[in-house]
Design a protein around this motif. Structure first.
Motif, PDB file in Angstrom:
ATOM      1  N   GLY A 186      39.923 -10.421 -21.507  1.00 56.85           N
ATOM      2  CA  GLY A 186      39.064  -9.928 -22.570  1.00 56.85           C
ATOM      3  C   GLY A 186      39.437 -10.314 -23.986  1.00 56.85           C
ATOM      4  O   GLY A 186      38.864  -9.777 -24.943  1.00 56.85           O
ATOM      5  N   ALA A 187      40.375 -11.228 -24.156  1.00 59.61           N
ATOM      6  CA  ALA A 187      40.787 -11.646 -25.492  1.00 59.61           C
ATOM      7  C   ALA A 187      40.658 -13.153 -25.637  1.00 59.61           C
ATOM      8  O   ALA A 187      40.664 -13.891 -24.659  1.00 59.61           O
ATOM      9  CB  ALA A 187      42.234 -11.223 -25.755  1.00 59.61           C
ATOM     10  N   PHE A 188      40.551 -13.597 -26.872  1.00 60.27           N
ATOM     11  CA  PHE A 188      40.420 -15.021 -27.163  1.00 60.27           C
ATOM     12  C   PHE A 188      41.775 -15.562 -27.597  1.00 60.27           C
ATOM     13  O   PHE A 188      42.239 -15.269 -28.703  1.00 60.27           O
ATOM     14  CB  PHE A 188      39.372 -15.239 -28.252  1.00 60.27           C
ATOM     15  N   LEU A 211      33.982 -11.134 -38.138  1.00 57.01           N
ATOM     16  CA  LEU A 211      33.692 -12.020 -37.015  1.00 57.01           C
ATOM     17  C   LEU A 211      32.533 -11.451 -36.198  1.00 57.01           C
ATOM     18  O   LEU A 211      32.450 -10.240 -35.978  1.00 57.01           O
ATOM     19  CB  LEU A 211      34.933 -12.153 -36.135  1.00 57.01           C
ATOM     20  N   TRP A 225      30.594 -12.163 -32.520  1.00 51.14           N
ATOM     21  CA  TRP A 225      30.489 -12.882 -31.260  1.00 51.14           C
ATOM     22  C   TRP A 225      29.039 -13.300 -31.037  1.00 51.14           C
ATOM     23  O   TRP A 225      28.122 -12.494 -31.175  1.00 51.14           O
ATOM     24  CB  TRP A 225      30.971 -11.985 -30.118  1.00 51.14           C
ATOM     25  N   PHE A 236      33.758  -7.004 -32.689  1.00 52.00           N
ATOM     26  CA  PHE A 236      34.883  -6.983 -33.616  1.00 52.00           C
ATOM     27  C   PHE A 236      34.736  -5.849 -34.625  1.00 52.00           C
ATOM     28  O   PHE A 236      33.621  -5.476 -34.997  1.00 52.00           O
ATOM     29  CB  PHE A 236      34.956  -8.301 -34.390  1.00 52.00           C
ATOM     30  N   TYR A 238      40.687  -2.613 -22.827  1.00 51.23           N
ATOM     31  CA  TYR A 238      40.349  -3.989 -23.202  1.00 51.23           C
ATOM     32  C   TYR A 238      40.119  -4.069 -24.712  1.00 51.23           C
ATOM     33  O   TYR A 238      39.004  -4.325 -25.193  1.00 51.23           O
ATOM     34  CB  TYR A 238      39.152  -4.470 -22.388  1.00 51.23           C
ATOM     35  N   TYR A 274      41.940  -7.930 -37.405  1.00 49.45           N
ATOM     36  CA  TYR A 274      40.716  -7.487 -36.729  1.00 49.45           C
ATOM     37  C   TYR A 274      41.055  -6.887 -35.364  1.00 49.45           C
ATOM     38  O   TYR A 274      41.878  -7.441 -34.629  1.00 49.45           O
ATOM     39  CB  TYR A 274      39.760  -8.650 -36.487  1.00 49.45           C
ATOM     40  N   TRP A 307      31.611  -9.052 -26.447  1.00 52.41           N
ATOM     41  CA  TRP A 307      32.748  -8.749 -27.311  1.00 52.41           C
ATOM     42  C   TRP A 307      32.257  -8.243 -28.661  1.00 52.41           C
ATOM     43  O   TRP A 307      31.246  -8.732 -29.174  1.00 52.41           O
ATOM     44  CB  TRP A 307      33.582 -10.018 -27.533  1.00 52.41           C
ATOM     45  N   GLN A 361      39.207  -5.925 -31.642  1.00 55.32           N
ATOM     46  CA  GLN A 361      38.086  -6.472 -30.860  1.00 55.32           C
ATOM     47  C   GLN A 361      38.076  -5.812 -29.488  1.00 55.32           C
ATOM     48  O   GLN A 361      39.122  -5.641 -28.860  1.00 55.32           O
ATOM     49  CB  GLN A 361      38.251  -7.983 -30.726  1.00 55.32           C
ATOM     50  N   TYR A 403      43.814  -9.281 -33.765  1.00 56.09           N
ATOM     51  CA  TYR A 403      43.951 -10.639 -34.264  1.00 56.09           C
ATOM     52  C   TYR A 403      44.428 -10.601 -35.718  1.00 56.09           C
ATOM     53  O   TYR A 403      44.129  -9.665 -36.461  1.00 56.09           O
ATOM     54  CB  TYR A 403      42.613 -11.383 -34.223  1.00 56.09           C
ATOM     55  N   GLU A 448      50.959 -11.040 -27.319  1.00 51.98           N
ATOM     56  CA  GLU A 448      50.769 -12.418 -26.901  1.00 51.98           C
ATOM     57  C   GLU A 448      52.102 -13.158 -27.026  1.00 51.98           C
ATOM     58  O   GLU A 448      52.948 -12.828 -27.871  1.00 51.98           O
ATOM     59  CB  GLU A 448      49.692 -13.078 -27.773  1.00 51.98           C
ATOM     60  N   SER A 470      41.866  -5.756 -28.239  1.00 53.60           N
ATOM     61  CA  SER A 470      42.750  -6.796 -28.738  1.00 53.60           C
ATOM     62  C   SER A 470      42.844  -6.748 -30.253  1.00 53.60           C
ATOM     63  O   SER A 470      41.959  -6.206 -30.926  1.00 53.60           O
ATOM     64  CB  SER A 470      42.239  -8.176 -28.317  1.00 53.60           C
ATOM     65  N   LEU A 506      45.458 -14.544 -31.880  1.00 57.24           N
ATOM     66  CA  LEU A 506      45.623 -13.380 -31.014  1.00 57.24           C
ATOM     67  C   LEU A 506      47.036 -12.827 -31.134  1.00 57.24           C
ATOM     68  O   LEU A 506      48.016 -13.555 -30.958  1.00 57.24           O
ATOM     69  CB  LEU A 506      45.324 -13.775 -29.566  1.00 57.24           C
ATOM     70  N   TYR A 552      36.321  -5.753 -25.569  1.00 56.24           N
ATOM     71  CA  TYR A 552      35.559  -6.449 -24.533  1.00 56.24           C
ATOM     72  C   TYR A 552      34.838  -5.416 -23.683  1.00 56.24           C
ATOM     73  O   TYR A 552      35.381  -4.354 -23.383  1.00 56.24           O
ATOM     74  CB  TYR A 552      36.515  -7.251 -23.657  1.00 56.24           C
ATOM     75  N   TYR A 597      46.791  -7.974 -26.735  1.00 51.82           N
ATOM     76  CA  TYR A 597      45.671  -7.703 -25.837  1.00 51.82           C
ATOM     77  C   TYR A 597      46.043  -6.534 -24.934  1.00 51.82           C
ATOM     78  O   TYR A 597      47.199  -6.103 -24.912  1.00 51.82           O
ATOM     79  CB  TYR A 597      45.282  -8.952 -25.027  1.00 51.82           C
ATOM     80  N   TRP A 598      45.038  -6.024 -24.200  1.00 48.64           N
ATOM     81  CA  TRP A 598      45.260  -4.806 -23.404  1.00 48.64           C
ATOM     82  C   TRP A 598      45.868  -3.693 -24.244  1.00 48.64           C
ATOM     83  O   TRP A 598      46.703  -2.908 -23.776  1.00 48.64           O
ATOM     84  CB  TRP A 598      46.153  -5.095 -22.187  1.00 48.64           C
TER      85      TRP A 598
END
Lengths: 117, 115
Positions: free
Chosen positions: A102-104, A45, A47, B106, B38, B93, B104, B95, B42, B61, B40, B52, B97, B55-56
């Motif tokens: 900060g996440a999608f 991926l 961005w 990955f 930050y 993946y 962002w 990721q 996926y 999620e 995450s 997702l 931030y 996160y953090w």
């Protein structure tokens, strides 16, 4: 529940401009941060860029000179333009909503764009 | 530029066994302002967009099974699937931030298969 749907041409000729639209339903486009992300076939991926509800933008440095993202609040849509496309721009293009940390958390299904003459 | 490297690129795990995926960043994901990482994770299945999971670095999620857990801080992170199920076959993946300006990055992905 917010849902996203990408749309646009599936085939673009080299050197032309790729234009995609993402329609947001179930929520206001003016409430979140939005990004475009792409995935070349079999690759990671990447961005592309983001736009905030305040119209702030930032782009991946590797694409910055060719990319622009905008909002159409009247249609609840965001758009992506990539100029001077080359074969390496062939990818599945996703729009995604950022969750504030900060996440999608929500993604569109993606649309495949092929760059070929 | 932040570079994120996952290891391994692929792994095969028996059903019910543990799967562990590592992610290393070239820059710290920790923000001192709120002591949050930050970072995450996926899950992406064929023909689907990413989903997702975490996160953090360690917060699941909503709706994600508790067999998925995340850990780590600053530059080194781990995703663990405690008991692999058939439906967990996917590419995972990490990721990161970064905030100034917002962006962002990955990792390259880790493919998880059944042994």
């Amino acid at each position: 529940q917010v849902q996203l749907q990408e749309s646009g041409p599936g085939l673009v000729k080299p050197s032309e401009t790729l234009s995609l639209t993402c329609t947001v339903s179930g929520g206001s486009i003016s409430s979140y941060y939005w990004s475009w992300i792409r995935q070349p076939p079999g690759k990671r991926l990447e961005w592309i860029g983001y736009i905030s509800y305040g119209w702030s933008t930032n782009y991946n440095p590797s694409l910055k000179s060719r990319v622009s993202i905008s909002l159409d609040t009247s249609k609840n849509q965001l758009s992506l333009k990539v100029t001077s496309v080359i074969a390496a721009d062939t990818a599945i293009y996703y729009c995604a909503k950022e969750n504030g940390v900060g996440a999608f958390d929500i993604w569109g299904q993606g649309t495949l764009v092929t760059v070929s003459a | 530029d932040i570079v994120m490297t996952q290891s391994p690129d692929s792994l095969a795990v028996s059903l019910g066994e543990r799967a562990t995926i590592n992610c290393k960043s070239s820059q710290s994901a920790l923000y001192s302002s709120n002591n949050k990482n930050y970072l995450s994770w996926y899950q992406q299945k064929p023909g689907q967009p990413p989903k997702l999971l975490i996160y953090w670095a360690s917060t699941r999620e909503s709706g994600v099974p508790d067999r998925f857990s995340g850990s780590g801080s600053e530059t080194d992170f781990t995703l663990t699937i405690s008991s692999l199920q058939a439906e967990d076959v996917a590419v995972y993946y990490c990721q990161q931030y970064y905030s100034t300006p917002p962006g962002w990055t990955f990792g390259q992905g880790t493919k998880v298969e059944i042994k």
